[in-house]
Every structure is written in C-alpha cells, then in structure tokens.
Design an enzyme around this catalytic site. Structure first.
Site, PDB file in Angstrom:
ATOM      1  N   CYS A   2       0.840  -1.206   0.000  1.00  0.00           N
ATOM      2  CA  CYS A   2       0.000   0.000   0.000  1.00  0.00           C
ATOM      3  C   CYS A   2       0.869   1.248   0.000  1.00  0.00           C
ATOM      4  O   CYS A   2       2.047   1.217   0.296  1.00  0.00           O
ATOM      5  CB  CYS A   2      -0.881   0.014   1.246  1.00  0.00           C
ATOM      6  SG  CYS A   2      -1.834  -1.479   1.448  1.00  0.00           S
ATOM      7  N   ARG A  27       3.698   0.863  -6.725  1.00  0.00           N
ATOM      8  CA  ARG A  27       3.752  -0.165  -5.665  1.00  0.00           C
ATOM      9  C   ARG A  27       2.701  -1.248  -5.882  1.00  0.00           C
ATOM     10  O   ARG A  27       2.723  -2.275  -5.219  1.00  0.00           O
ATOM     11  CB  ARG A  27       3.555   0.496  -4.303  1.00  0.00           C
ATOM     12  CG  ARG A  27       4.596   1.571  -4.003  1.00  0.00           C
ATOM     13  CD  ARG A  27       4.121   2.540  -2.929  1.00  0.00           C
ATOM     14  NE  ARG A  27       4.175   1.983  -1.608  1.00  0.00           N
ATOM     15  CZ  ARG A  27       5.179   2.172  -0.748  1.00  0.00           C
ATOM     16  NH1 ARG A  27       6.200   2.909  -1.100  1.00  0.00           N
ATOM     17  NH2 ARG A  27       5.170   1.645   0.445  1.00  0.00           N
ATOM     18  N   TRP A  74      -3.363  -2.237  -1.443  1.00  0.00           N
ATOM     19  CA  TRP A  74      -3.126  -3.567  -2.028  1.00  0.00           C
ATOM     20  C   TRP A  74      -3.741  -4.530  -1.024  1.00  0.00           C
ATOM     21  O   TRP A  74      -3.219  -4.733   0.071  1.00  0.00           O
ATOM     22  CB  TRP A  74      -1.621  -3.797  -2.191  1.00  0.00           C
ATOM     23  CG  TRP A  74      -1.273  -5.024  -2.930  1.00  0.00           C
ATOM     24  CD1 TRP A  74      -1.298  -5.219  -4.277  1.00  0.00           C
ATOM     25  CD2 TRP A  74      -0.855  -6.281  -2.365  1.00  0.00           C
ATOM     26  NE1 TRP A  74      -0.901  -6.495  -4.586  1.00  0.00           N
ATOM     27  CE2 TRP A  74      -0.638  -7.170  -3.441  1.00  0.00           C
ATOM     28  CE3 TRP A  74      -0.647  -6.724  -1.077  1.00  0.00           C
ATOM     29  CZ2 TRP A  74      -0.219  -8.489  -3.250  1.00  0.00           C
ATOM     30  CZ3 TRP A  74      -0.227  -8.026  -0.875  1.00  0.00           C
ATOM     31  CH2 TRP A  74      -0.023  -8.899  -1.967  1.00  0.00           C
ATOM     32  N   ASN A  98      -0.711   0.517   5.964  1.00  0.00           N
ATOM     33  CA  ASN A  98       0.062  -0.381   5.102  1.00  0.00           C
ATOM     34  C   ASN A  98       0.574  -1.488   6.002  1.00  0.00           C
ATOM     35  O   ASN A  98       1.225  -1.214   7.003  1.00  0.00           O
ATOM     36  CB  ASN A  98       1.242   0.384   4.474  1.00  0.00           C
ATOM     37  CG  ASN A  98       2.081  -0.524   3.577  1.00  0.00           C
ATOM     38  OD1 ASN A  98       1.627  -1.607   3.177  1.00  0.00           O
ATOM     39  ND2 ASN A  98       3.297  -0.107   3.272  1.00  0.00           N
ATOM     40  N   GLY A  99       0.233  -2.738   5.695  1.00  0.00           N
ATOM     41  CA  GLY A  99       0.724  -3.845   6.529  1.00  0.00           C
ATOM     42  C   GLY A  99      -0.416  -4.740   6.972  1.00  0.00           C
ATOM     43  O   GLY A  99      -1.486  -4.747   6.370  1.00  0.00           O
ATOM     44  N   GLU A 479      14.739 -17.040 -13.858  1.00  0.00           N
ATOM     45  CA  GLU A 479      14.295 -15.647 -14.023  1.00  0.00           C
ATOM     46  C   GLU A 479      13.392 -15.502 -15.249  1.00  0.00           C
ATOM     47  O   GLU A 479      12.380 -14.817 -15.189  1.00  0.00           O
ATOM     48  CB  GLU A 479      15.516 -14.735 -14.135  1.00  0.00           C
ATOM     49  CG  GLU A 479      15.225 -13.288 -14.462  1.00  0.00           C
ATOM     50  CD  GLU A 479      14.316 -12.584 -13.451  1.00  0.00           C
ATOM     51  OE1 GLU A 479      14.062 -13.146 -12.368  1.00  0.00           O
ATOM     52  OE2 GLU A 479      13.828 -11.485 -13.770  1.00  0.00           O
ATOM     53  N   LYS A 483       9.590 -14.058 -15.105  1.00  0.00           N
ATOM     54  CA  LYS A 483       9.140 -12.927 -15.916  1.00  0.00           C
ATOM     55  C   LYS A 483       7.870 -13.295 -16.673  1.00  0.00           C
ATOM     56  O   LYS A 483       6.905 -12.553 -16.703  1.00  0.00           O
ATOM     57  CB  LYS A 483      10.243 -12.523 -16.900  1.00  0.00           C
ATOM     58  CG  LYS A 483      11.382 -11.761 -16.274  1.00  0.00           C
ATOM     59  CD  LYS A 483      11.032 -10.317 -16.112  1.00  0.00           C
ATOM     60  CE  LYS A 483      11.118  -9.671 -14.761  1.00  0.00           C
ATOM     61  NZ  LYS A 483      11.399 -10.260 -13.561  1.00  0.00           N
ATOM     62  N   GLU A 486       4.786 -13.843 -14.279  1.00  0.00           N
ATOM     63  CA  GLU A 486       4.257 -12.707 -13.505  1.00  0.00           C
ATOM     64  C   GLU A 486       3.609 -11.651 -14.395  1.00  0.00           C
ATOM     65  O   GLU A 486       2.809 -10.866 -13.895  1.00  0.00           O
ATOM     66  CB  GLU A 486       5.331 -12.086 -12.620  1.00  0.00           C
ATOM     67  CG  GLU A 486       6.447 -11.380 -13.343  1.00  0.00           C
ATOM     68  CD  GLU A 486       7.414 -10.699 -12.377  1.00  0.00           C
ATOM     69  OE1 GLU A 486       6.999 -10.243 -11.297  1.00  0.00           O
ATOM     70  OE2 GLU A 486       8.603 -10.640 -12.705  1.00  0.00           O
ATOM     71  N   HIS A 502      15.837 -36.304 -15.646  1.00  0.00           N
ATOM     72  CA  HIS A 502      15.368 -36.836 -14.355  1.00  0.00           C
ATOM     73  C   HIS A 502      13.882 -36.564 -14.153  1.00  0.00           C
ATOM     74  O   HIS A 502      13.421 -36.409 -13.037  1.00  0.00           O
ATOM     75  CB  HIS A 502      16.200 -36.223 -13.220  1.00  0.00           C
ATOM     76  CG  HIS A 502      17.649 -36.500 -13.350  1.00  0.00           C
ATOM     77  ND1 HIS A 502      18.217 -37.712 -13.036  1.00  0.00           N
ATOM     78  CD2 HIS A 502      18.659 -35.750 -13.847  1.00  0.00           C
ATOM     79  CE1 HIS A 502      19.515 -37.683 -13.279  1.00  0.00           C
ATOM     80  NE2 HIS A 502      19.808 -36.505 -13.773  1.00  0.00           N
ATOM     81  N   LYS A 602       4.912  -4.040  -6.176  1.00  0.00           N
ATOM     82  CA  LYS A 602       6.302  -3.789  -6.568  1.00  0.00           C
ATOM     83  C   LYS A 602       7.260  -4.203  -5.461  1.00  0.00           C
ATOM     84  O   LYS A 602       8.351  -4.680  -5.725  1.00  0.00           O
ATOM     85  CB  LYS A 602       6.507  -2.313  -6.894  1.00  0.00           C
ATOM     86  CG  LYS A 602       7.919  -1.954  -7.332  1.00  0.00           C
ATOM     87  CD  LYS A 602       8.345  -2.732  -8.567  1.00  0.00           C
ATOM     88  CE  LYS A 602       9.779  -2.442  -8.948  1.00  0.00           C
ATOM     89  NZ  LYS A 602      10.258  -3.349 -10.021  1.00  0.00           N
TER      90      LYS A 602
END
Ligand code: AGP
Length: 607
Positions: A2, A27, A74, A98-99, A479, A483, A486, A502, A602
């Site tokens: 947030c 964010r 958020w 926020n939290g 990575e 990418k 997400e 395997h 973010k």
C-alpha cells in the site's frame, strides 16, 4: 504494497494528495481514497480500481480542506472494493494503513463486546475503532493513538486524521516504512521519499517502532517506549520529476531499453577505466578476512544472488550459500562469526529479506546490501551499501534493477577475489574489460526486439513453457520463467538443463515450448545435447546463444535469438535481456496489465 500520504498544508490538499498517490501507483494497488477535514468533519472520497476512478469521483464530488490523508490499497484482508478502501473512518478518526494487524480479530471481538459496530472486512477498521473507543473515554488523540499502538500486533505503517483537529496528523511505523517531510509552514507524511518529492526534499525517516505527532510547523517523534527521540532530517536525492514512459508503451518496456545506460552508470561508479580495476570504496572491514558469504534475497533479486554465488565460488574461491529470504529467516541457521551476509533488493524494503538481515545481525555477520533505493530501510541498517544506479523502477516486473544488480555483484566478486589473492591483475583486467563491453553489447541485443516480438506471437498459445540453462544460465532460466509467469500469467518453469532426464523431459510435446539459454561457456556442449534431445522428441525450441552456437543446431531449431559474442563471465547480464523482451511481448499480445500485473506489488513489505 500500500501507499500512504498525509499533508498538513496551507492550501487545498486534495489535488496534492492525489498527485502523491500517483507517485505511489508503482507499488501496486486495487483501490484508493483520500480524507480531508471540512469544518472539522471528516470527508472521504474512495474508489475501487485505478486512481483515475478516484479522480472521477472527486470531479463528481470535490472535497475541500487544508489537511488530509490518502492511500493506495493492495488488499490483504477484505476484497478490493470501495467499502474496504482506505481511509477507513469513524466520525471521530480516519486512518490509512500499510501492513497487517495480526490480532485484529481479537480486537474486533473486544470492541464488539463494548458495543462498537464494524462496516468492513478489513483489519484496519479495528485500529480506527480502537482509537475511537479511547477518544470516547476522554483521551486526547495523541493518548488514544499511543494506547492503541500498544494493543496492536503485526507490521504496519499508519496515518491518522482527527475530526475537529485541523492542525494534527499522527503516524506510526512498525515494519512498513514511513517518512516525515518538512515544508515551509507545512508538514507531510509519505510511504517513501518519491511520494513527497514534489512537496519537499527535507525528509526524516521514522525508525522501527517510532510514532510521530505532526502539526503545521513541526513534528514530535516518540520511540516504541514512548520516549521523545530525534530523527535525522536529510535532503533526499529522490527526484521530484514525475517519471513518465517517454515514447514507450509501458514502464517495463522503457526500463528494458534503459538498461545499456543504467548498466553503464552502475559500472562507472565501481570501475576505474584508467587503472582498469574495480573499486568498492572504503569498507569497514577487510574482504580478505571473509571466510564465507551468505546471499539472501527474494524473487528476481534472488536469481541475481544465485548467479553471484557461481561467480564468487569460481573467481574468489570462497564458500557461498544462497537462499530465499522467506526460507532462510525461519531456518535461522548457526553462522560463523565474521562471515558476510549479502542482501539483494531493488526496494530495500522487502519484509522477508529485511527480517533475514536482522537475523544475520544477531549472528554477528558483516552486512552488505545491493539496493536500488539508497535511503531504504535495508540500506540504513547495512555496514556496506552497494547501490545499483538503475533509477526508479516503476514496472512491477524487475528488469533494469536485475541487470544492474548483476553488474554490482560481478564487480563485488572481482573485489573479493582480488582481496583474497585468487586472481592476479591480468585476470582482473580481463574480467573488467568484459564488463566494460556490456553497455554496447546490450544495445545490440535490443536491436533484436522485433525478432523477439515475432517469436512471442508464435508462443502465445503455449499452455506451459520450460526454460533451461546450466551454470550461471540456470538462475537465468528461473528468471525467464518468473518474468513470463508474472506478467503474462502463462505457467512457466525454469530448470537446470542437466535435470531434464530426471523427469521433466516427459513434459515435452509440441504444446510446450522450450527456451534454452546457451551462452558460449564451458557447458555449452552439454546444453546443446539437451537441445538435441528435446528436438528429437518434437519439442519446439527457442535457443538463445551466439551465432556460432545457433549454427550448431541446424535447421531443426524452431527459433534462434543471436547474442553478440561475449566473455562467459558477463553472459548472464546480456542473456537476461531477450528473456525480458520475450515475456514483455507475450504479455502485451495477451493484453495483461504489464506494468501492474494482477495480485502483484512492486515491493512486498508484508510477509
Ligand atoms: C520480480 O520481477 C518481482 N517484481 C519480484 O520477484 C521482486 O524481485 C521481489 O519481490 C524482490 O523485491 P526486492 O528486489 O525489492 O526485494
């Protein structure tokens, strides 16, 4: 994550609050709102979805007032709708948060038994009503907030606005960063300096457990034990310019194309082109004494840490462990005193990484951080700050922060190797000159953007995508998969190429494209044979290699992305770019929200 903003101003604050929320959009959020005081009464405007919806609401029903608070939410508790949007208020107090308040159910029960009713599903409402209860008992706003804070468990940044108090804001920080801004006869509160940049550059960061009482001329800060404390006021370096997209369609695209420049800026600060040597600046301890390095991070930052592990083991010949912060912090391992704990974070605020840093402090480790925000909490708690110079990264999917992290980590590996005597001047010069070629090579890779866009169109209908690599290309495979997941919402998996036999090779069919990262290193031949095995089973392969490597694959290769020749040492920095572009173009073609993908923030400042 947030975003919070608060203003005790001289003029109308509503437009300034909205502008501050715009700077916090990066964010990630799913609703927004502001509250001001009009003739002593709390007036709110809130809206679900993007900030433009709040702006439309304000155009319909403007609010006046020279004091107010604002919030981008958020959602953690309660669906993202207008009812649950902040500010959450009672007739006496409005609060933005926020939290997570971990004991909010217990507090709701206590307050309900006292006759207080609840309108939302949020944990935040328990805070608003607890303060109201203490106000109803005759406490002052400061006393009511101070008492409430001692009742809360969890992590939070909070800001409060009180009915009838035109010259009072109170804020508190426990786990989620908050800054206090000093104006000329005005005072500000913000989640970070970026939100306050156009209002003031004079910033004081609250520390863990701090809470602060602001009026129009100043602030009194109290620590967790309610003792008055002073916090350093500094000139923030954060630019007030509202970051735009330039002529790019998305922030992510802009940031991908900024990489040659910011890689150069980051390298320039760490490398002396005259002596062709790396310099990290004065360090509080001798790197030669470092017996062991523990690398800890989350997400993309963890992938750069995995690559650094390969570099440090091979070049500096030092034992290295790398782990994700959310596991490491609960493993809570014994650590040899005097070891080095290296944390990597774009935001410098990721909750799990910060908790791991604080654990390592208890284990008497030297603490080094690679961060893109030099004024962040992690930076302020470190012994060594190794800044990436990527500039503000707005797209939720990290790109330029990742490649500049790799540049810093490559220089760090060289510096440790030099200190330990495991490389001589000639090897240092060779490794360093490979780094200096990266900015121009990165520009060459970006020239393949249209080719990669065409490949993206061919992969659009994939159900699953596999990314393969060996050595330093293995973390790149992870990575690349992250990418794609997400921002396009297509399931993807990164795998060590040597692991295919395997199990995962059973997945291969024409609907599962395989992206193979094959830099010209000592593992190329082995990776090439993995490619042959996959093609022999009908797999559609996209190979990322240099021209020579692609040529060895023959006509059966579906797609090749040519990367300029480079020293294997720096290959991960170059090979990151095509996997970013591939994910970007697939997401654009799928029509997802590339810069603010669903459910993502973010920086994850809550656990
Ligand atoms: C990467 O694209 C994601 N945005 C995410 O994995 C991110 O890298 C992770 O949350 C860590 O964030 P930090 O670097 O700010 O600590």
């Amino acid at each position: 994550m947030c975003g919070i903003i608060g203003i005790i101003g001289k003029g109308e604050v509503a437009p300034l609050l909205v502008d501050g929320l715009r700077r916090l959009e990066y964010r990630g959020y799913d609703s927004a709102g502001i509250a001001t005081l009009i003739d002593g009464k709390i007036e709110r405007r809130r809206a679900e979805g993007k900030l433009d919806n709040l702006v439309a609401r304000l155009e319909e029903k403007p609010v006046q007032g020279t004091i107010g608070i604002g919030h981008t939410r958020w959602a953690t508790h309660g669906v993202p709708n207008e009812t649950n949007a902040h500010p959450i208020a009672t007739p006496r107090v409005a609060v933005v948060h926020n939290g997570i308040i971990e004991n909010f159910q217990e507090l709701r029960r206590e307050l309900s038994e006292l006759g207080y009713g609840f309108q939302t599903q949020t944990d935040t409402e328990a805070v608003a009503i607890m303060v109201t209860r203490y106000l109803d008992e005759g406490l002052s706003p400061k006393e009511a907030v101070g008492k409430t804070l001692h009742r809360l468990e969890g992590a939070f940044g909070l800001a409060f606005l009180f009915a009838g108090h035109h010259d009072l804001l109170i804020c508190a920080r426990r786990g989620s960063p908050l800054a206090v801004g000093y104006g000329d006869g005005e005072m500000f509160i913000g989640s970070d300096a970026l939100a306050l940049a156009p209002l003031t550059r004079r910033i004081a960061y609250l520390e863990e457990g701090d809470w602060a009482v602001l009026n129009g001329t100043g602030v009194t800060v109290y620590d967790a034990a309610d003792r008055k404390v002073e916090r350093v006021v500094r000139e923030t370096a954060v630019s007030g310019a509202l970051i735009g997209k330039g002529n790019h369609r998305h922030f992510m695209q802009k940031e991908i194309f900024e990489q040659p420049a910011v890689i150069g800026d980051t390298l320039h600060a760490l490398f002396n082109p005259t002596t062709r040597s790396v310099h990290l600046g004065a360090l509080p301890f001798d790197l030669a004494t470092v017996s062991r390095i523990t690398i800890i991070a989350c997400g993309t930052s963890f992938h750069s840490g995995m690559i650094a592990k390969y570099w440090l083991e091979r070049i500096a010949r030092v034992p290295v462990e790398a782990d994700i912060a959310s596991e490491f912090r609960y493993r809570a391992p014994e650590m040899p005193e005097g070891g080095l704990a290296l944390f990597i974070s774009q935001s410098g605020e990721t909750a799990d990484t910060l908790a791991a840093l604080r654990y390592c402090r208890t284990q008497k480790q030297h603490i080094a951080v690679v961060v893109n925000q030099p004024e962040s909490t992690m930076a302020r708690e470190a012994d060594i700050i190794l800044p990436t110079r990527a500039g503000p990264e707005i797209g939720v999917a990290s790109t330029k922060a990742f490649t500049t992290q790799l540049v810093v980590l490559a220089c760090f590996a060289i510096a440790v190797a030099k200190a330990r005597g495991s490389i001589d001047a000639a090897r240092e010069a060779k490794l360093s000159s490979a780094l200096t070629e990266i900015p121009s090579r990165a520009s060459e890779v970006l020239n393949h953007d249209e080719k990669i866009q065409a490949i993206a169109a061919a992969l659009l209908e994939a159900r699953d995508v596999l990314y393969l690599g060996r050595g330093t290309a293995y973390p790149l495979a992870l990575e690349g998969a992250l990418k794609l997941k997400e921002i396009s919402y297509i399931h993807a998996e990164g795998y060590a190429a040597g692991e295919m036999k395997h199990g995962p090779i059973a997945l291969i069919d024409e609907k599962v494209p395989i992206i193979v990262l094959a830099p010209p290193d000592d593992l190329f031949e082995k990776t090439a044979s993995n490619v042959q095995e996959v093609m022999a089973r009908g797999g559609k392969v996209v190979m990322i290699s240099d021209e020579k490597g692609l040529a060895t694959m023959g006509e059966r290769l579906h797609f090749g992305i040519p990367i300029p020749p480079c020293d294997p040492f720096v290959a991960p920095i170059l090979y990151a770019i095509p996997i970013q572009l591939l994910a970007y173009h697939i997401a654009v073609l799928k029509g997802t929200d590339v810069d603010q993908p669903r459910n993502l923030a973010k920086s994850v400042t809550v656990e």
